[in-house]
Write an enzyme that holds these catalytic residues in place. Structure first.
Site, PDB file in Angstrom:
ATOM      1  N   LYS A  13      44.591  -0.819  28.376  1.00  0.00           N
ATOM      2  CA  LYS A  13      44.265  -0.012  29.570  1.00  0.00           C
ATOM      3  C   LYS A  13      45.043   1.286  29.509  1.00  0.00           C
ATOM      4  O   LYS A  13      46.066   1.402  28.810  1.00  0.00           O
ATOM      5  CB  LYS A  13      44.601  -0.756  30.866  1.00  0.00           C
ATOM      6  CG  LYS A  13      46.076  -1.192  31.047  1.00  0.00           C
ATOM      7  CD  LYS A  13      47.037  -0.155  31.588  1.00  0.00           C
ATOM      8  CE  LYS A  13      48.447  -0.734  31.811  1.00  0.00           C
ATOM      9  NZ  LYS A  13      49.494   0.254  32.018  1.00  0.00           N
ATOM     10  N   GLY A 102      49.419  -2.035  28.268  1.00  0.00           N
ATOM     11  CA  GLY A 102      49.131  -3.333  28.895  1.00  0.00           C
ATOM     12  C   GLY A 102      48.833  -4.477  27.952  1.00  0.00           C
ATOM     13  O   GLY A 102      48.188  -5.446  28.357  1.00  0.00           O
ATOM     14  N   GLY A 103      49.301  -4.407  26.720  1.00  0.00           N
ATOM     15  CA  GLY A 103      48.967  -5.437  25.733  1.00  0.00           C
ATOM     16  C   GLY A 103      49.276  -6.856  26.191  1.00  0.00           C
ATOM     17  O   GLY A 103      48.416  -7.741  26.107  1.00  0.00           O
ATOM     18  N   ASP A 138      49.988  -6.177  36.087  1.00  0.00           N
ATOM     19  CA  ASP A 138      48.776  -5.617  35.492  1.00  0.00           C
ATOM     20  C   ASP A 138      47.735  -6.669  35.115  1.00  0.00           C
ATOM     21  O   ASP A 138      46.639  -6.315  34.692  1.00  0.00           O
ATOM     22  CB  ASP A 138      49.125  -4.847  34.202  1.00  0.00           C
ATOM     23  CG  ASP A 138      49.696  -3.473  34.494  1.00  0.00           C
ATOM     24  OD1 ASP A 138      49.669  -3.052  35.659  1.00  0.00           O
ATOM     25  OD2 ASP A 138      50.158  -2.836  33.535  1.00  0.00           O
TER      26      ASP A 138
HETATM   27  C1  CDM Z   1      53.688   0.423  35.584  1.00  0.00           C
HETATM   28  C2  CDM Z   1      52.465  -0.353  35.155  1.00  0.00           C
HETATM   29  O1  CDM Z   1      52.341  -0.401  33.749  1.00  0.00           O
HETATM   30  C3  CDM Z   1      51.219   0.335  35.685  1.00  0.00           C
HETATM   31  O2  CDM Z   1      50.079  -0.175  35.095  1.00  0.00           O
HETATM   32  C4  CDM Z   1      52.522  -1.757  35.672  1.00  0.00           C
HETATM   33  O3  CDM Z   1      52.512  -1.826  37.066  1.00  0.00           O
HETATM   34  C5  CDM Z   1      53.579  -2.619  35.046  1.00  0.00           C
HETATM   35  O4  CDM Z   1      53.016  -3.886  35.047  1.00  0.00           O
HETATM   36  P1  CDM Z   1      53.592  -5.088  34.178  1.00  0.00           P
HETATM   37  O5  CDM Z   1      54.012  -4.628  32.829  1.00  0.00           O
HETATM   38  O6  CDM Z   1      52.589  -6.200  34.292  1.00  0.00           O
HETATM   39  O7  CDM Z   1      54.877  -5.338  34.994  1.00  0.00           O
HETATM   40  P2  CDM Z   1      55.639  -6.675  35.329  1.00  0.00           P
HETATM   41  O8  CDM Z   1      55.802  -7.500  34.100  1.00  0.00           O
HETATM   42  O9  CDM Z   1      55.024  -7.292  36.550  1.00  0.00           O
HETATM   43  O10 CDM Z   1      57.043  -6.017  35.747  1.00  0.00           O
HETATM   44  C6  CDM Z   1      58.009  -5.552  34.846  1.00  0.00           C
HETATM   45  C7  CDM Z   1      59.115  -4.920  35.643  1.00  0.00           C
HETATM   46  O11 CDM Z   1      58.695  -3.639  36.126  1.00  0.00           O
HETATM   47  C8  CDM Z   1      59.105  -3.394  37.458  1.00  0.00           C
HETATM   48  N1  CDM Z   1      57.907  -3.161  38.288  1.00  0.00           N
HETATM   49  C9  CDM Z   1      56.671  -3.461  37.817  1.00  0.00           C
HETATM   50  C10 CDM Z   1      55.554  -3.205  38.589  1.00  0.00           C
HETATM   51  C11 CDM Z   1      55.742  -2.614  39.857  1.00  0.00           C
HETATM   52  N2  CDM Z   1      54.712  -2.350  40.642  1.00  0.00           N
HETATM   53  N3  CDM Z   1      56.988  -2.328  40.306  1.00  0.00           N
HETATM   54  C12 CDM Z   1      58.071  -2.579  39.531  1.00  0.00           C
HETATM   55  O12 CDM Z   1      59.188  -2.305  39.948  1.00  0.00           O
HETATM   56  C13 CDM Z   1      59.896  -4.591  37.861  1.00  0.00           C
HETATM   57  O13 CDM Z   1      61.249  -4.262  37.632  1.00  0.00           O
HETATM   58  C14 CDM Z   1      59.493  -5.679  36.898  1.00  0.00           C
HETATM   59  O14 CDM Z   1      60.533  -6.560  36.643  1.00  0.00           O
HETATM   60  N1  ATP Z   2      51.374 -11.485  24.157  1.00  0.00           N
HETATM   61  C1  ATP Z   2      52.254 -10.493  24.298  1.00  0.00           C
HETATM   62  N2  ATP Z   2      51.955  -9.260  23.860  1.00  0.00           N
HETATM   63  C2  ATP Z   2      52.821  -8.246  24.029  1.00  0.00           C
HETATM   64  N3  ATP Z   2      54.023  -8.382  24.584  1.00  0.00           N
HETATM   65  C3  ATP Z   2      54.385  -9.567  25.052  1.00  0.00           C
HETATM   66  C4  ATP Z   2      53.507 -10.681  24.923  1.00  0.00           C
HETATM   67  N4  ATP Z   2      54.125 -11.739  25.459  1.00  0.00           N
HETATM   68  C5  ATP Z   2      55.313 -11.310  25.899  1.00  0.00           C
HETATM   69  N5  ATP Z   2      55.500 -10.017  25.662  1.00  0.00           N
HETATM   70  C6  ATP Z   2      56.690  -9.227  26.040  1.00  0.00           C
HETATM   71  O1  ATP Z   2      56.288  -8.257  27.031  1.00  0.00           O
HETATM   72  C7  ATP Z   2      56.852  -6.977  26.744  1.00  0.00           C
HETATM   73  C8  ATP Z   2      55.917  -5.884  27.261  1.00  0.00           C
HETATM   74  O2  ATP Z   2      54.792  -5.886  26.468  1.00  0.00           O
HETATM   75  P1  ATP Z   2      53.463  -5.094  26.745  1.00  0.00           P
HETATM   76  O3  ATP Z   2      52.801  -4.902  25.439  1.00  0.00           O
HETATM   77  O4  ATP Z   2      52.662  -5.738  27.817  1.00  0.00           O
HETATM   78  O5  ATP Z   2      54.051  -3.717  27.282  1.00  0.00           O
HETATM   79  P2  ATP Z   2      53.365  -2.554  27.968  1.00  0.00           P
HETATM   80  O6  ATP Z   2      52.166  -2.135  27.209  1.00  0.00           O
HETATM   81  O7  ATP Z   2      54.433  -1.547  28.220  1.00  0.00           O
HETATM   82  O8  ATP Z   2      52.869  -3.162  29.335  1.00  0.00           O
HETATM   83  P3  ATP Z   2      52.553  -2.485  30.715  1.00  0.00           P
HETATM   84  O9  ATP Z   2      51.688  -1.326  30.501  1.00  0.00           O
HETATM   85  O10 ATP Z   2      51.832  -3.615  31.406  1.00  0.00           O
HETATM   86  O11 ATP Z   2      53.893  -2.143  31.286  1.00  0.00           O
HETATM   87  C9  ATP Z   2      57.034  -6.966  25.232  1.00  0.00           C
HETATM   88  O12 ATP Z   2      58.074  -6.129  24.843  1.00  0.00           O
HETATM   89  C10 ATP Z   2      57.318  -8.424  24.898  1.00  0.00           C
HETATM   90  O13 ATP Z   2      58.703  -8.685  24.954  1.00  0.00           O
END
Ligand code: CDM
Ligand code: ATP
Length: 283
Positions: A13, A102-103, A138
């Site tokens: 995404k 968002g992987g 997400d």
């Molecule tokens: C910033 C975005 O990437 C926008 O798409 C997302 O809202 C993040 O979503 P995500 O990776 O699924 O996040 P989560 O795994 O739920 O949260 C990771 C960490 O980000 C912070 N977090 C995340 C989402 C949010 N609305 N507020 C936050 O403060 C929190 O500290 C949380 O511990």
């Molecule tokens: N199946 C998975 N794929 C990717 N990361 C994973 C998975 N399972 C656990 N993780 C953990 O989640 C962390 C965040 O990975 P992700 O790829 O979702 O990041 P991101 O793209 O920054 O996500 P977002 O956009 O939702 O913040 C990774 O660094 C890893 O430690």
């Protein structure tokens, strides 16, 4: 008898804009963001097993088996549905981790939808999205599979249909921790909510950008490079940087200028996720 087997896409995404409105008592942030999918992502293969075991066969550097969002999603669904079946899982991982595309959340959603299908649970999207939210903010948008304007922590979704340009996504060689960016004292947390629908043009800012660019020179470089050709934006909390182009050829032309130290990929924006298109074709 051969076990039921299914291969499904797990798309990336982009956040086309991201405003941070405030911080809740639990530390999570209230957002307004626009999600669109890319026709680009991982592929996950599932094979049903009858002994209840959940086994991910692909190793992830730095992510223990039971912490992987794929395994956590599968175990949670198994537990909450009372299903006695298990699953073997393999993934062809192409999405960068910590890239803001968002992987992990997408993998969790593909697992929920794939297992709902293979285990024949009959759960509806509302229930799957609710379970998904407990795995990550997400996950629900990937479960729903339609481009959306998101509010709350990302779970209140209104479907939208923005343009679907070709994107060049730059992947700086650095993983950004979402939690780290959201805990930075310099983060803007008081953007006034947009109340007009549809969201007016010109709201393409990402409030995380100044903090991420300050901490990561690799992200700054990517923004500078892409900014020479188109409006360069940060997705989520980064590290990936993207820009839209009217055609694949134009995106490819800029992509050809990338060096070994800054790689990227070209993909079409999509308002219906390729996961949902594939699931639809199975019905
Ligand atoms: C910033 C975005 O990437 C926008 O798409 C997302 O809202 C993040 O979503 P995500 O990776 O699924 O996040 P989560 O795994 O739920 O949260 C990771 C960490 O980000 C912070 N977090 C995340 C989402 C949010 N609305 N507020 C936050 O403060 C929190 O500290 C949380 O511990
Ligand atoms: N199946 C998975 N794929 C990717 N990361 C994973 C998975 N399972 C656990 N993780 C953990 O989640 C962390 C965040 O990975 P992700 O790829 O979702 O990041 P991101 O793209 O920054 O996500 P977002 O956009 O939702 O913040 C990774 O660094 C890893 O430690």
């Amino acid at each position: 008898m051969t076990a039921a087997r299914l291969t499904l896409p797990s798309p990336a995404k982009l956040n086309l804009m991201l405003h941070i409105l405030g911080r809740r008592e639990d530390g999570y942030h209230e957002l307004q963001t626009l999600f669109q999918f890319l026709d680009y992502g991982d592929e996950i293969t599932f094979a049903v097993r009858d002994d209840g075991v959940i086994q991910l066969h692909t190793e992830f550097a730095g992510v223990p088996h039971d912490s992987n969002l794929i395994v956590r999603a599968a175990k949670m669904l198994q537990q909450q549905s009372g299903c006695a079946l298990g699953i073997d899982i393999w993934i062809d991982k192409v999405l960068p981790m910590g890239g803001g595309i968002g992987g992990g959340s997408s993998n969790a959603a593909t697992t929920l939808l794939g297992l709902n299908h293979l285990w024949q649970l009959g759960w509806d999207e509302d229930r799957l999205a609710q379970l998904g939210l407990s795995l990550g903010a997400d996950v629900p948008v990937f479960v729903r599979g339609h481009a959306a304007f998101a509010e709350g922590v990302g779970e209140k979704l209104t479907p939208v249909d923005p343009e679907e340009p070709w994107y060049l996504v730059l992947v700086p060689q650095v993983a950004v921790s979402t939690a780290e960016i959201f805990s930075d004292p310099l983060l803007t947390r008081n953007t006034p909510p947009i109340k007009v629908r549809p969201v007016p043009e010109g709201n393409s800012r990402n409030d995380c950008l100044p903090v991420v660019a300050r901490r990561y020179p690799e992200v700054r470089n990517a923004l500078d490079l892409l900014g020479k050709f188109t409006e360069a934006k940060l997705t989520g909390t980064g590290s990936c940087v993207f820009g839209g182009f009217p055609s694949k050829a134009e995106a490819d032309k800029v992509s050809a200028l990338l060096t070994e130290t800054l790689t990227g990929f070209v993909a079409k924006g999509s308002n219906v996720s390729m996961l949902h298109r594939k699931l639809q074709s199975l019905l």
